[in-house]
Scaffold this active site. Structure first.
Site, mmCIF file in Angstrom:
data_model
loop_
_atom_site.group_PDB
_atom_site.id
_atom_site.type_symbol
_atom_site.label_atom_id
_atom_site.label_comp_id
_atom_site.label_asym_id
_atom_site.label_seq_id
_atom_site.Cartn_x
_atom_site.Cartn_y
_atom_site.Cartn_z
ATOM 1 N N ARG A 161 0.845 -1.218 0.000
ATOM 2 C CA ARG A 161 0.000 0.000 0.000
ATOM 3 C C ARG A 161 0.876 1.263 0.000
ATOM 4 O O ARG A 161 0.601 2.226 0.733
ATOM 5 C CB ARG A 161 -0.935 0.036 1.208
ATOM 6 N N SER A 236 -10.436 0.264 3.979
ATOM 7 C CA SER A 236 -9.603 0.029 5.171
ATOM 8 C C SER A 236 -8.991 1.351 5.613
ATOM 9 O O SER A 236 -8.334 2.020 4.816
ATOM 10 C CB SER A 236 -8.463 -0.927 4.837
ATOM 11 N N GLU A 332 -3.967 4.213 6.370
ATOM 12 C CA GLU A 332 -3.792 3.975 4.924
ATOM 13 C C GLU A 332 -4.416 5.140 4.149
ATOM 14 O O GLU A 332 -3.981 5.489 3.060
ATOM 15 C CB GLU A 332 -4.486 2.652 4.567
#
Ligand code: FAD
Ligand code: NAP
Length: 336
Positions: A161, A236, A332
């Site tokens: 990520r 998320s 994130e």
């Protein structure tokens, strides 16, 4: 090219936060982009689909909304093709297009919201596949000089990520075009994640096509992830933490039920959703925000929440995971 003044971004971010952009232009081509930024002396902000952003305040300056379109096969080999895609194309629509044309490689990334241009930024990933697995190169425009530059895989510093575009180049370049290499049949099917396998098993499918994998992913995601059109969220909120083997062994003694996945580098990935659930946050609502009942990793806007309220919830979650497990969660989502 129209400049929209005092534009509400409520429909342009998946948390549904009602912040305002001082100015906004829709960028449909590189020449429009260059026109938009020449002689510009205001702060610039790049917006894709707004599905990985938490706005905590209004955006000063000029928002460049990426709407550069186009999907083109630019090279054809015996077993693969190179696709060149405009950064403003919708990612999931691209996945559906590839499946229709029987090009494989991104079926596991079905139903991820957002634009193609943002996909390299956090090297989007799901169900054991990441963008970097199919990535060839991208074109990015420097927002100061207006010059375009090609970035190959080795230039992008892709990680979990993560990429150079989320770090040193954040906010400095606009990704206008991405080239991917996809397979022609026979495809390499990846069903390493249990949920895909069990869904295919339930459907009596032993040798799945890319369409069957995509359909399974769509079904799983639709059953457990909140639809941003109904309940605001950005997927998320946190990354899954990675810990050393010795740290994991200590945690395992203290928490025998801990869930973890061994990584190639010898570390262990611990699902952040599990840690958050153990701290009692799953399904917990505070005011207009809270942790989702089916997936604790997702923070939701029940309606009327502000970005600051959502950020405060994320901070509560981080503090309790730190206290119980000694693990520092990191966001994130891009917070502004
Ligand atoms: P935005 O949110 O608009 O922007 C994200 C960041 O990138 C911002 O900092 C922005 O300034 C910058 N940016 C955007 N476009 C460009 C560009 N062209 N050039 C340079 N900078 C740019 N992510 C995953 O990895 N895997 C998943 O499975 C996943 N599932 C999700 C499920 C849901 C329900 C939601 C809401 C989100 C999910 N996400 C997932 C997160 C998100 O969809 C991805 O990160 C997506 O790539 C963001 O694209 P976007 O166009 O919406 O980017
Ligand atoms: P899940 O299947 O409930 O699994 C929980 C976590 O365990 C996932 O985050 C995943 O890590 C990890 N995991 C599960 N099976 C694994 C395996 N076989 N090997 C290695 N790691 C494994 O997760 P979920 O929430 O339903 O999400 C499914 C997939 O979609 C995941 O890949 C997830 O990353 C992705 N997703 C991402 C977002 C986002 O916004 N970033 C939102 C929704 C879903 P990884 O996350 O590293 O894969």
């Amino acid at each position: 090219m129209k400049v929209e003044m005092r534009k509400s971004l409520q429909d342009y971010n998946t948390f549904g936060l009602d912040v305002t952009a001082e100015q906004l232009i829709r960028v449909r081509s590189i020449s429009e982009l260059k026109k938009g930024i020449e002689k510009n002396d205001q702060p610039l902000f790049i917006l894709g689909g707004g599905s990985n952003i938490l706005f905590t305040k209004d955006i000063q300056g000029l928002v460049l909304k990426n709407e550069i379109k186009g999907i083109e096969v630019i090279k054809e080999f015996k077993h693969s093709v190179h696709l060149s895609i405009g950064g403003g194309e919708n990612w999931h629509q691209l996945v559906l297009w590839t499946i229709k044309h029987n090009y494989g490689g991104i079926e596991n990334l079905s139903l991820i919201p957002g634009t193609v241009g943002a996909a390299p930024i956090q090297n989007i990933g799901a169900y054991g596949v990441e963008l970097q697995d199919v990535f060839v190169r991208l074109t990015a425009i420097d927002l100061k000089t207006g010059k375009s530059k090609t970035y190959f895989r080795k230039d992008c510093a892709f990680g979990y990520r993560d990429s150079i575009f989320k770090r040193a180049l954040k906010g400095k370049v606009l990704i206008s075009r991405v080239v991917l290499r996809l397979t022609k049949a026979p495809h390499k099917i990846n069903t390493s994640y249990g949920a895909i396998r069990s869904t295919l098993d339930e459907r009596g499918i032993t040798n799945p096509t890319i369409k069957e994998v995509s359909d399974a992913v769509i079904a799983i995601r639709s059953s457990k992830l909140p639809d941003p059109a109904v309940l605001g969220n950005a997927g998320s909120f946190f990354k899954n933490p990675e810990v050393s083997a010795s740290r994991f062994n200590k945690l395992k003694k203290q928490f025998p039920n801990i869930v973890a996945y061994p990584l190639e580098n010898g570390q262990y990935k611990i699902p952040a959703g599990w840690l958050i659930e153990q701290c009692g946050w799953k399904g917990k609502r505070i005011g207009n925000t809270g942790s989702h009942a089916q997936q604790a990793l997702v923070i939701v806007n029940y309606g009327g929440a502000t970005g600051s309220e959502i950020k405060a919830h994320a901070e509560r979650v981080i503090a309790s995971v730190k206290e119980k497990f000694g693990i520092q969660l990191t966001s994130e989502v891009n917070i502004y």
